[in-house]
Enzyme design. Structure first.
Site, PDB file in Angstrom:
ATOM      1  N   SER A 131       0.804 -12.287   5.605  1.00  0.00           N
ATOM      2  CA  SER A 131       2.265 -12.315   5.610  1.00  0.00           C
ATOM      3  C   SER A 131       2.821 -12.975   6.874  1.00  0.00           C
ATOM      4  O   SER A 131       2.406 -12.652   7.985  1.00  0.00           O
ATOM      5  CB  SER A 131       2.818 -10.884   5.527  1.00  0.00           C
ATOM      6  OG  SER A 131       2.446 -10.280   4.312  1.00  0.00           O
ATOM      7  N   HIS A 144       4.452 -14.990   1.501  1.00  0.00           N
ATOM      8  CA  HIS A 144       3.246 -15.743   1.186  1.00  0.00           C
ATOM      9  C   HIS A 144       3.646 -17.058   0.522  1.00  0.00           C
ATOM     10  O   HIS A 144       4.699 -17.161  -0.106  1.00  0.00           O
ATOM     11  CB  HIS A 144       2.334 -14.934   0.250  1.00  0.00           C
ATOM     12  CG  HIS A 144       1.640 -13.801   0.916  1.00  0.00           C
ATOM     13  ND1 HIS A 144       0.271 -13.680   0.943  1.00  0.00           N
ATOM     14  CD2 HIS A 144       2.124 -12.735   1.594  1.00  0.00           C
ATOM     15  CE1 HIS A 144      -0.061 -12.577   1.596  1.00  0.00           C
ATOM     16  NE2 HIS A 144       1.057 -11.987   1.997  1.00  0.00           N
ATOM     17  N   HIS A 196      -3.019  -8.721  -3.615  1.00  0.00           N
ATOM     18  CA  HIS A 196      -3.327  -7.406  -3.066  1.00  0.00           C
ATOM     19  C   HIS A 196      -3.652  -6.435  -4.199  1.00  0.00           C
ATOM     20  O   HIS A 196      -3.139  -6.574  -5.316  1.00  0.00           O
ATOM     21  CB  HIS A 196      -2.138  -6.844  -2.278  1.00  0.00           C
ATOM     22  CG  HIS A 196      -1.682  -7.705  -1.150  1.00  0.00           C
ATOM     23  ND1 HIS A 196      -0.928  -8.837  -1.340  1.00  0.00           N
ATOM     24  CD2 HIS A 196      -1.864  -7.583   0.190  1.00  0.00           C
ATOM     25  CE1 HIS A 196      -0.664  -9.397  -0.155  1.00  0.00           C
ATOM     26  NE2 HIS A 196      -1.213  -8.660   0.779  1.00  0.00           N
ATOM     27  N   TYR A 215      -2.485  -3.569  -4.604  1.00  0.00           N
ATOM     28  CA  TYR A 215      -1.292  -2.849  -5.052  1.00  0.00           C
ATOM     29  C   TYR A 215      -0.437  -3.649  -6.037  1.00  0.00           C
ATOM     30  O   TYR A 215       0.457  -3.107  -6.672  1.00  0.00           O
ATOM     31  CB  TYR A 215      -0.436  -2.398  -3.870  1.00  0.00           C
ATOM     32  CG  TYR A 215       0.103  -3.495  -2.973  1.00  0.00           C
ATOM     33  CD1 TYR A 215       1.142  -4.325  -3.380  1.00  0.00           C
ATOM     34  CD2 TYR A 215      -0.412  -3.666  -1.692  1.00  0.00           C
ATOM     35  CE1 TYR A 215       1.643  -5.309  -2.550  1.00  0.00           C
ATOM     36  CE2 TYR A 215       0.094  -4.643  -0.848  1.00  0.00           C
ATOM     37  CZ  TYR A 215       1.118  -5.465  -1.284  1.00  0.00           C
ATOM     38  OH  TYR A 215       1.614  -6.444  -0.455  1.00  0.00           O
ATOM     39  N   GLU A 216      -0.696  -4.941  -6.179  1.00  0.00           N
ATOM     40  CA  GLU A 216       0.083  -5.739  -7.125  1.00  0.00           C
ATOM     41  C   GLU A 216      -0.367  -5.543  -8.570  1.00  0.00           C
ATOM     42  O   GLU A 216       0.446  -5.624  -9.493  1.00  0.00           O
ATOM     43  CB  GLU A 216      -0.012  -7.216  -6.765  1.00  0.00           C
ATOM     44  CG  GLU A 216       0.613  -7.575  -5.429  1.00  0.00           C
ATOM     45  CD  GLU A 216       0.382  -9.021  -5.087  1.00  0.00           C
ATOM     46  OE1 GLU A 216       1.027  -9.887  -5.717  1.00  0.00           O
ATOM     47  OE2 GLU A 216      -0.449  -9.310  -4.201  1.00  0.00           O
ATOM     48  N   ALA A 240      -1.384  -9.123   8.468  1.00  0.00           N
ATOM     49  CA  ALA A 240      -0.430  -8.388   9.291  1.00  0.00           C
ATOM     50  C   ALA A 240      -0.852  -6.924   9.277  1.00  0.00           C
ATOM     51  O   ALA A 240      -1.206  -6.392   8.218  1.00  0.00           O
ATOM     52  CB  ALA A 240       0.981  -8.540   8.740  1.00  0.00           C
ATOM     53  N   MET A 244      -3.106  -3.546   4.391  1.00  0.00           N
ATOM     54  CA  MET A 244      -3.256  -3.425   2.938  1.00  0.00           C
ATOM     55  C   MET A 244      -4.054  -4.569   2.320  1.00  0.00           C
ATOM     56  O   MET A 244      -3.899  -4.858   1.123  1.00  0.00           O
ATOM     57  CB  MET A 244      -1.873  -3.346   2.290  1.00  0.00           C
ATOM     58  CG  MET A 244      -1.010  -2.205   2.802  1.00  0.00           C
ATOM     59  SD  MET A 244       0.649  -2.249   2.060  1.00  0.00           S
ATOM     60  CE  MET A 244       1.492  -0.994   3.050  1.00  0.00           C
ATOM     61  N   SER A 245      -4.899  -5.225   3.091  1.00  0.00           N
ATOM     62  CA  SER A 245      -5.638  -6.383   2.556  1.00  0.00           C
ATOM     63  C   SER A 245      -6.970  -6.538   3.287  1.00  0.00           C
ATOM     64  O   SER A 245      -7.453  -5.615   3.933  1.00  0.00           O
ATOM     65  CB  SER A 245      -4.800  -7.663   2.714  1.00  0.00           C
ATOM     66  OG  SER A 245      -4.639  -7.977   4.096  1.00  0.00           O
ATOM     67  N   ASN A 258       3.705  -4.193  13.834  1.00  0.00           N
ATOM     68  CA  ASN A 258       4.408  -2.920  14.069  1.00  0.00           C
ATOM     69  C   ASN A 258       3.419  -1.908  14.621  1.00  0.00           C
ATOM     70  O   ASN A 258       2.197  -2.081  14.510  1.00  0.00           O
ATOM     71  CB  ASN A 258       5.031  -2.384  12.783  1.00  0.00           C
ATOM     72  CG  ASN A 258       4.009  -2.169  11.682  1.00  0.00           C
ATOM     73  OD1 ASN A 258       3.692  -3.104  10.921  1.00  0.00           O
ATOM     74  ND2 ASN A 258       3.472  -0.965  11.578  1.00  0.00           N
ATOM     75  N   HIS A 262       8.705  -4.108   5.053  1.00  0.00           N
ATOM     76  CA  HIS A 262       8.120  -5.432   4.835  1.00  0.00           C
ATOM     77  C   HIS A 262       8.950  -6.502   5.526  1.00  0.00           C
ATOM     78  O   HIS A 262       8.407  -7.490   6.038  1.00  0.00           O
ATOM     79  CB  HIS A 262       7.992  -5.717   3.339  1.00  0.00           C
ATOM     80  CG  HIS A 262       7.228  -6.973   3.036  1.00  0.00           C
ATOM     81  ND1 HIS A 262       5.923  -7.176   3.435  1.00  0.00           N
ATOM     82  CD2 HIS A 262       7.599  -8.117   2.396  1.00  0.00           C
ATOM     83  CE1 HIS A 262       5.518  -8.368   3.047  1.00  0.00           C
ATOM     84  NE2 HIS A 262       6.514  -8.964   2.423  1.00  0.00           N
TER      85      HIS A 262
END
Length: 268
Positions: free
Chosen positions: A29, A59, A81, A83-84, A111, A206-207, A230, A242
């Site tokens: 990201s 992206h 990802h 989660y998609e 990220a 998350m990746s 963060n 996000h």
């Protein structure tokens, strides 16, 4: 190697030339601008059947084939990802195609949220190892014994050594640390961050972890770098979102780009 991957590799070679790719680079990201620096051909994911739609904002769903710092690269401007779609193996076909294009190594970027006070927002971290906190695996359902992939030195020591040397030469401070994969898409709770930190993780995202597992399965050497966008939940008063991730990614991305360029110069 699937027939689909071989067919896609032939299609890509038809558009970008037959010269073998040396390295694959997956952009996280806010890092899509790096793809703009490639001197070559951009192929939309939509033109490559089976490639992810990369529906996450921030992206750039294109495959770039060409030269970066004199090295033939394949740059994935977006990733899928878990989660998609609920598929841990969503990046398997792109990585199979990368292998079919001749590459023998992959560097992923992402990220991430930091759990270390000495690694604040804007820092970058070279992954030394990971914790699969999600418990998921992209090789679930693989029928062959190749699924039993050893994960010692999953993050190739030689690539990491060269990345650290490139960072030092560019006068960029780059931490080493353990990355924890959290499935998302919701961010972690403070209690989860406390647990992950106690397990030994330095950053969370998350990746990347499924991609590294797939890379090792396919015989690709792997490395990864996080941009810290963060502090993780409970570590600061930052409002995590996000949009915040996309806004803060360029701070670390400038450092990451210097490291990547220096590393590629060493491959020439």
């Amino acid at each position: 190697m699937s027939k689909n991957a071989e067919a896609l590799a032939a299609q890509i070679k038809g558009a970008a030339g037959d010269a073998p790719v040396r390295l694959g680079l997956i952009l996280g990201s806010g890092l899509g601008h790096i793809a703009d620096e490639v001197d070559g051909v951009a192929i939309p994911y939509g033109d490559l059947p089976g490639f992810p739609h990369a529906g996450v904002s921030g992206h750039n769903p294109n495959l770039l084939i060409g030269d970066l710092e004199g090295v033939r690269v394949a740059v994935f401007g977006g990733r899928a990802h878990y989660y998609e779609s609920g598929r841990g193996d969503a990046m398997r076909l792109p990585l199979e195609v990368l292998r079919a294009l001749g590459a023998d190594m992959m560097i992923a970027t992402n990220a991430a949220g930091s759990m270390r006070d000495d690694m604040p927002t804007g820092s970058i971290m070279c992954l030394s190892d990971h914790i699969n906190f999600s418990g998921l695996n992209p090789l679930i359902g693989e029928p062959t014994d190749a699924r039993f992939v050893p994960m010692k030195d999953a993050y190739d020591p030689d690539i990491r050594k060269d990345l650290r040397a490139a960072a030092a030469a560019a006068k960029v401070e780059m931490a080493d640390g353990v990355y924890a994969w959290y499935s998302g898409p919701s961010f972690e709770t403070p209690a989860e961050i406390k647990a992950i930190k106690m397990l030994g993780a330095d950053a969370v995202g998350m990746s990347t972890v499924p991609e590294v597992i797939l890379a090792r399965f396919l015989g690709l050497k792997a490395a990864a770098i996080s941009t810290i966008t963060n502090m993780a939940a409970g570590m600061s008063d930052e409002a995590i979102s996000h949009e915040h991730t996309k806004a803060m990614a360029p701070v670390g991305a400038a450092k990451l780009e210097k490291v990547l360029r220096g590393y590629l110069c060493g491959l020439r």
